[in-house]
Design a protein around this motif. Structure first.
Motif, short mmCIF file in Angstrom:
data_model
loop_
_atom_site.label_atom_id
_atom_site.label_comp_id
_atom_site.label_asym_id
_atom_site.label_seq_id
_atom_site.Cartn_x
_atom_site.Cartn_y
_atom_site.Cartn_z
N HIS A 1 12.01 21.13 -10.06
CA HIS A 1 11.60 19.76 -10.34
C HIS A 1 10.11 19.64 -10.11
CE1 HIS A 1 15.87 19.28 -9.19
NE2 HIS A 1 15.85 18.42 -10.19
N THR A 2 9.46 18.78 -10.87
CA THR A 2 8.03 18.54 -10.68
C THR A 2 7.79 17.06 -10.50
OG1 THR A 2 7.69 18.37 -13.07
CG2 THR A 2 7.32 20.54 -12.04
N ALA A 3 6.69 16.72 -9.85
CA ALA A 3 6.35 15.30 -9.66
C ALA A 3 6.04 14.69 -11.02
CB ALA A 3 5.15 15.18 -8.72
N ARG A 4 6.55 13.49 -11.24
CA ARG A 4 6.32 12.79 -12.50
C ARG A 4 5.22 11.79 -12.35
NH1 ARG A 4 12.21 12.09 -12.23
NH2 ARG A 4 12.95 14.10 -12.75
N ASP B 1 0.82 -1.21 0.00
CA ASP B 1 0.00 0.00 0.00
C ASP B 1 0.86 1.26 0.00
OD1 ASP B 1 -2.41 -1.46 0.10
OD2 ASP B 1 -2.17 -1.73 2.26
N PHE B 2 1.72 1.39 -0.98
CA PHE B 2 2.61 2.54 -1.03
C PHE B 2 1.84 3.85 -1.04
CE2 PHE B 2 5.96 -0.35 -1.67
CZ PHE B 2 7.15 0.33 -1.58
N ASN C 1 14.77 -4.22 -10.65
CA ASN C 1 15.59 -3.34 -9.82
C ASN C 1 14.75 -2.33 -9.06
OD1 ASN C 1 18.13 -4.45 -10.47
ND2 ASN C 1 18.09 -3.36 -12.42
N SER C 2 13.58 -2.03 -9.57
CA SER C 2 12.66 -1.12 -8.91
C SER C 2 11.26 -1.41 -9.42
CB SER C 2 13.06 0.34 -9.17
OG SER C 2 12.27 1.21 -8.38
N LEU C 3 10.60 -2.38 -8.81
CA LEU C 3 9.28 -2.81 -9.24
C LEU C 3 8.22 -1.71 -9.07
CD1 LEU C 3 9.35 -6.36 -7.65
CD2 LEU C 3 9.39 -5.84 -10.10
N ILE C 4 8.42 -0.87 -8.07
CA ILE C 4 7.49 0.21 -7.78
C ILE C 4 8.27 1.52 -7.74
CG2 ILE C 4 5.91 1.19 -6.06
CD1 ILE C 4 5.45 -1.73 -5.09
N ARG D 1 2.62 15.73 0.58
CA ARG D 1 1.30 16.30 0.28
C ARG D 1 0.71 15.78 -1.02
NH1 ARG D 1 1.38 20.56 -3.42
NH2 ARG D 1 3.43 21.45 -3.79
N GLU D 2 1.49 15.06 -1.80
CA GLU D 2 1.01 14.51 -3.06
C GLU D 2 1.84 13.27 -3.40
OE1 GLU D 2 0.84 16.18 -7.58
OE2 GLU D 2 0.38 17.59 -5.97
N VAL D 3 1.20 12.23 -3.93
CA VAL D 3 1.89 10.98 -4.24
C VAL D 3 1.38 10.42 -5.56
CG1 VAL D 3 2.31 8.59 -3.49
CG2 VAL D 3 2.08 10.40 -1.78
N LYS D 4 2.30 9.90 -6.35
CA LYS D 4 1.95 9.17 -7.58
C LYS D 4 2.76 7.88 -7.56
CE LYS D 4 1.73 9.58 -12.55
NZ LYS D 4 1.99 10.44 -13.71
N VAL D 5 2.09 6.73 -7.67
CA VAL D 5 2.74 5.42 -7.60
C VAL D 5 2.49 4.68 -8.91
CG1 VAL D 5 2.84 3.21 -6.39
CG2 VAL D 5 2.45 5.31 -5.10
N ARG D 6 3.55 4.04 -9.41
CA ARG D 6 3.38 3.22 -10.61
C ARG D 6 4.22 1.96 -10.49
NH1 ARG D 6 7.68 3.95 -14.30
NH2 ARG D 6 9.00 5.70 -13.74
N HIS D 7 3.78 0.91 -11.15
CA HIS D 7 4.50 -0.36 -11.23
C HIS D 7 5.31 -0.34 -12.51
CE1 HIS D 7 2.28 -2.23 -7.90
NE2 HIS D 7 1.33 -1.39 -8.29
N THR D 8 6.57 -0.79 -12.45
CA THR D 8 7.46 -0.66 -13.60
C THR D 8 7.70 -1.96 -14.35
OG1 THR D 8 9.49 -1.11 -12.37
CG2 THR D 8 8.69 1.18 -12.40
N GLY D 9 7.69 -3.10 -13.67
CA GLY D 9 8.09 -4.36 -14.29
C GLY D 9 9.60 -4.56 -14.29
#
Length: 102
Positions: free
Chosen positions: A99-102, A2-3, A25-28, A14-22
């Protein structure tokens, strides 16, 4: 894992964006916008606390916080049990206005 839920609950974010990569080395990858007025060290400590208390499995975990001007990065790995699945992730908080959140 539950990231998004636990990172949103952090007092340094104050803001979060989560993605799965496949990518093993960094699945999330979680990209965060931190609360204003916090130092990179405070943001790193806050992200580390969420990782240790809420996101990592108890069997095994390792993490590294990297503080740089304008960016805090937490690289993590955790495993649920011997010979069981594991999770790798990168959590990034962009602290600079350039920098901005991606």
């Amino acid at each position: 894992m539950d990231f998004d839920f636990h990172l949103w609950d952090s007092p340094v974010v104050r803001e979060v964006k989560v993605r799965h990569t496949g990518d093993t080395n960094s699945l999330i990858v979680a990209t965060c916008v931190p609360v204003g007025g916090r130092s990179e060290a405070e943001i790193g400590a806050g992200l580390e606390q969420v990782w240790l208390q809420d996101l990592s499995y108890r069997y095994f975990e390792a993490h590294m916080v990297t503080l740089a001007e304008g960016r805090v990065q937490l690289d993590v790995i955790t495993q649920i049990a011997l010979n069981a699945f594991y999770v790798t992730a990168t959590i990034v908080a962009e602290t600079s206005t350039s920098h901005t959140a991606r």
